[in-house]
Scaffold this active site. Structure first.
Site, short mmCIF file in Angstrom:
data_model
loop_
_atom_site.label_atom_id
_atom_site.label_comp_id
_atom_site.label_asym_id
_atom_site.label_seq_id
_atom_site.Cartn_x
_atom_site.Cartn_y
_atom_site.Cartn_z
N HIS A 72 40.83 23.82 -63.53
CA HIS A 72 40.81 22.40 -63.16
C HIS A 72 41.65 21.66 -63.96
O HIS A 72 41.51 21.72 -65.30
CB HIS A 72 39.32 21.76 -63.30
CG HIS A 72 38.27 22.14 -62.14
ND1 HIS A 72 37.09 21.71 -61.96
CD2 HIS A 72 38.50 23.11 -61.11
CE1 HIS A 72 36.50 22.22 -61.00
NE2 HIS A 72 37.40 23.10 -60.40
N TYR A 194 31.49 12.96 -63.25
CA TYR A 194 30.11 12.56 -64.27
C TYR A 194 29.75 11.09 -63.76
O TYR A 194 30.73 10.11 -63.74
CB TYR A 194 30.76 12.57 -65.60
CG TYR A 194 30.97 13.88 -66.46
CD1 TYR A 194 32.19 14.78 -66.30
CD2 TYR A 194 29.97 14.44 -67.27
CE1 TYR A 194 32.20 16.03 -66.72
CE2 TYR A 194 30.16 15.63 -67.87
CZ TYR A 194 31.17 16.22 -67.51
OH TYR A 194 31.36 17.69 -68.11
N PRO A 285 24.58 18.58 -73.68
CA PRO A 285 25.58 19.47 -72.87
C PRO A 285 26.70 18.46 -72.10
O PRO A 285 27.64 19.15 -71.53
CB PRO A 285 24.84 20.09 -71.80
CG PRO A 285 23.58 19.41 -71.69
CD PRO A 285 23.18 18.90 -73.20
N LYS A 289 30.64 21.64 -74.70
CA LYS A 289 30.98 22.25 -75.67
C LYS A 289 30.24 23.39 -76.20
O LYS A 289 30.98 24.15 -77.21
CB LYS A 289 31.01 20.97 -76.95
CG LYS A 289 32.02 20.07 -76.74
CD LYS A 289 33.42 20.44 -76.84
CE LYS A 289 34.83 19.62 -76.51
NZ LYS A 289 35.37 20.22 -75.41
N TYR A 376 38.04 16.88 -74.49
CA TYR A 376 37.26 17.42 -73.41
C TYR A 376 37.98 18.93 -73.25
O TYR A 376 37.26 19.90 -73.44
CB TYR A 376 37.34 16.66 -72.13
CG TYR A 376 36.45 17.23 -71.14
CD1 TYR A 376 34.88 17.07 -71.14
CD2 TYR A 376 36.94 18.12 -70.02
CE1 TYR A 376 34.07 17.55 -70.17
CE2 TYR A 376 35.82 18.82 -68.95
CZ TYR A 376 34.62 18.22 -69.36
OH TYR A 376 33.64 18.94 -68.14
P1 RFL Z 1 22.41 32.01 -76.97
O1 RFL Z 1 23.06 31.93 -75.75
O2 RFL Z 1 21.18 31.03 -77.00
O3 RFL Z 1 22.20 33.38 -77.44
C1 RFL Z 1 21.15 33.85 -78.36
C2 RFL Z 1 20.64 35.27 -78.14
O4 RFL Z 1 19.67 35.71 -78.85
C3 RFL Z 1 18.60 36.12 -78.65
N1 RFL Z 1 17.62 36.12 -79.64
C4 RFL Z 1 17.11 37.36 -80.23
N2 RFL Z 1 17.50 38.49 -80.49
C5 RFL Z 1 16.94 39.31 -81.34
N3 RFL Z 1 15.99 39.07 -82.23
C6 RFL Z 1 15.46 37.66 -81.92
N4 RFL Z 1 14.48 37.09 -82.85
C7 RFL Z 1 16.32 36.74 -81.13
N5 RFL Z 1 15.95 35.19 -80.92
C8 RFL Z 1 16.83 34.95 -79.97
C9 RFL Z 1 18.60 35.35 -77.40
O5 RFL Z 1 17.56 36.23 -76.44
C10 RFL Z 1 19.92 35.27 -76.70
O6 RFL Z 1 20.32 36.28 -75.92
O7 RFL Z 1 23.16 31.35 -78.01
P2 RFL Z 1 24.97 31.56 -78.37
O8 RFL Z 1 25.30 33.11 -78.27
O9 RFL Z 1 25.30 30.89 -79.68
O10 RFL Z 1 25.54 30.85 -77.18
C11 RFL Z 1 25.40 29.36 -77.29
C12 RFL Z 1 25.41 28.92 -75.74
O11 RFL Z 1 24.53 29.67 -75.07
C13 RFL Z 1 25.25 27.35 -75.52
O12 RFL Z 1 25.65 26.66 -76.50
C14 RFL Z 1 25.58 26.90 -74.03
O13 RFL Z 1 25.05 27.43 -73.05
C15 RFL Z 1 25.65 25.29 -74.15
N6 RFL Z 1 25.93 24.74 -72.72
C16 RFL Z 1 27.25 24.34 -72.42
N7 RFL Z 1 28.33 24.91 -73.33
C17 RFL Z 1 29.49 24.74 -72.98
O14 RFL Z 1 30.34 25.21 -73.79
N8 RFL Z 1 29.75 24.22 -71.56
C18 RFL Z 1 28.86 23.96 -70.59
O15 RFL Z 1 29.42 23.36 -69.73
C19 RFL Z 1 27.50 23.98 -71.14
N9 RFL Z 1 26.59 23.62 -70.21
C20 RFL Z 1 24.98 24.29 -71.88
C21 RFL Z 1 25.28 23.78 -70.63
C22 RFL Z 1 23.43 24.62 -72.00
C23 RFL Z 1 22.45 24.21 -71.03
N10 RFL Z 1 21.22 24.50 -71.57
C24 RFL Z 1 20.51 25.16 -70.50
C25 RFL Z 1 20.84 24.40 -72.78
C26 RFL Z 1 24.35 23.46 -69.72
C27 RFL Z 1 22.98 23.63 -69.93
C28 RFL Z 1 22.05 23.13 -69.07
C1 PHB Z 2 27.97 23.20 -65.71
O1 PHB Z 2 28.85 23.59 -64.79
O2 PHB Z 2 26.90 23.87 -65.99
C2 PHB Z 2 28.19 21.98 -66.64
C3 PHB Z 2 29.58 21.44 -66.63
C4 PHB Z 2 29.88 20.40 -67.39
C5 PHB Z 2 28.88 19.81 -68.19
C6 PHB Z 2 27.83 20.58 -68.48
C7 PHB Z 2 27.40 21.74 -67.74
O3 PHB Z 2 29.29 18.92 -69.19
#
Ligand code: RFL
Ligand code: PHB
Length: 383
Positions: A72, A194, A285, A289, A376
């Site tokens: 995109h 957005y 989110p 990032k 971004y």
């Molecule tokens: P994670 O993905 O939480 O992984 C951590 C792992 O550790 C495990 N764990 C354990 N394992 C062993 N022993 C223990 N005691 C443990 N405790 C926990 C867990 O089961 C898990 O598998 O962290 P990590 O690797 O630092 O990754 C971070 C990302 O997952 C997170 O920052 C993103 O998902 C945030 N996020 C977004 N980031 C983006 O860059 N672009 C996006 O578009 C974006 N959209 C989002 C998001 C997060 C969202 N939510 C649900 C919070 C949208 C949403 C809705």
């Molecule tokens: C997503 O597609 O899950 C998404 C996209 C943009 C954001 C957050 C989540 O800022």
């Protein structure tokens, strides 16, 4: 059991670090609390920065990403009944974003690791870590390591292994959350939207040509089960409405509510323990990032460890925290700014006028739009 680098958590941070170390000939063991099935289907991020894509390519885990990822070159900001396109690539030196689900990134990294062999133990919860001795205590015993990588997310145990008084924590909790859905319907528009609306924020995103990912601002402690499918579509329709445009609907495959917070723990290292990704910092989110920061931390730690094991000293290990925190705070500021510009913060009319004025400025001034665009897509000066 002994290894060079003990990695706690098989999310994007832990798996990326493990992959980079493996390619450099450094041993690691990954310990993950959950099942493979669970980790591979946890729906979260969808936007990859150019730098994240480049790293996954270098790590040779981008074949499917290169086929299925959707490039995109712009996003839309919508407010006051108008939709404005921000041409990201034109404004940010031809850099773009790629739409590819976090679930898919994780699947690709797990498949690569299981194929090449280094240990990846699912259903092995870590109970505690000893940052001074480099020991990981887990359900099946102890793992001694030169270095522990705490990649266990915000609710993990590694951060709390750091003695009291060492960490300084910075935190803001937002009084709203996101209700997110995955719907089996072609996206109604080909780029992200957005939307700022008097009823609250809404975001139109996607996963593929057949799957849409949509969010609406909600109360942080609401349950997704309290929302009927009809109520969700109605809210999305009202908040994103635009003359001459229609939001297509389809079956909702998944729904969930997520809270929003900003959080940073400093420093990101103590003794032999290095915190990576969400274990050290959380962004709301809105700036997309979180996953990109997790991957950037993993790269910084991998490079420092490659230097150290290669006999080039520990300068980079020592500066790990400082280097990561620069990028982290830039992302914190950007995500906070996007969040407070786009959400309904209160019923205060003065605040609402300021938000609208800011949105109008960002969509009409090239300088302001450039600032949004380069943050971004990811700032190269923060590498
Ligand atoms: P994670 O993905 O939480 O992984 C951590 C792992 O550790 C495990 N764990 C354990 N394992 C062993 N022993 C223990 N005691 C443990 N405790 C926990 C867990 O089961 C898990 O598998 O962290 P990590 O690797 O630092 O990754 C971070 C990302 O997952 C997170 O920052 C993103 O998902 C945030 N996020 C977004 N980031 C983006 O860059 N672009 C996006 O578009 C974006 N959209 C989002 C998001 C997060 C969202 N939510 C649900 C919070 C949208 C949403 C809705
Ligand atoms: C997503 O597609 O899950 C998404 C996209 C943009 C954001 C957050 C989540 O800022």
């Amino acid at each position: 059991m002994r290894t060079q680098v003990g990695i706690v958590g098989a999310g994007p941070a832990g798996l990326t670090l493990g992959r980079l170390l493996e390619r450099a000939g450094i041993e690691s063991v990954v310990l993950e609390d959950r099942t493979r099935e669970y980790v591979e289907h946890r729906i979260r991020a969808g936007v990859l920065e150019q730098g994240t894509v480049d790293l996954l390519r270098e790590a040779k885990v981008a074949d499917r990403l290169d086929h299925e990822g959707i490039v995109h070159s712009g996003i839309h900001l919508q407010f006051d009944g108008e939709r404005h396109r921000v041409p990201l690539a034109d404004l940010a030196g031809d850099r773009s974003i790629v739409i590819y689900g976090q679930t898919e990134v994780v699947k690709d990294l797990i498949a690569a690791r299981l194929e090449s062999g280094p240990p990846l133990l699912f259903e092995t919860p870590v109970e505690s870590v000893d940052p001074e001795r480099g020991v990981i205590h887990h359900a099946g015993g102890e793992l001694e390591c030169d270095v522990i990588a705490g990649c266990d997310g915000f609710h993990g145990v590694c951060r709390s292994g750091i003695p009291e008084g060492v960490l300084t924590v910075f935190e803001r909790e937002f009084p709203f959350g996101w209700l997110g859905i995955l719907a089996q319907v072609a996206p109604s528009i080909d780029e992200l939207v957005y939307t700022h609306h008097p009823r609250g924020f809404a975001l139109l995103s996607l996963r593929s040509a057949e799957l849409s990912r949509y969010y609406v601002q909600c109360d942080p402690d609401e349950s997704a089960d309290d929302w009927s499918d009809d109520a969700i579509w109605e809210e999305l329709r009202v908040r994103t409405a635009l003359d001459g445009w229609r939001l297509e609907e389809g079956p909702i495959l998944e729904k969930g509510v997520t809270g929003m917070r900003s959080f940073v723990a400093e420093p990101m290292q103590h003794g032999r323990l290095y915190l990576v990704g969400d274990a050290a910092h959380i962004v709301p989110p809105t700036g997309a990032k979180g996953l990109n920061l997790a991957v950037a931390d993993a790269r910084t730690l991998a490079e420092a460890l490659i230097d150290w094991y290669g006999g080039n000293g520990d300068d980079h290990l020592r500066s790990y925290s400082q280097k990561c925190l620069r990028r982290v705070w830039r992302a914190e500021q950007f995500s906070y700014w996007m969040t407070t510009m786009l959400h309904k913060l209160s019923d205060d009319a003065f605040e609402q006028r300021l938000q609208l004025s800011q949105l109008r400025y960002v969509t009409s001034s090239r300088a302001a739009a450039t600032s949004l665009a380069e943050n971004y897509v990811g700032l190269t000066t923060m590498a």
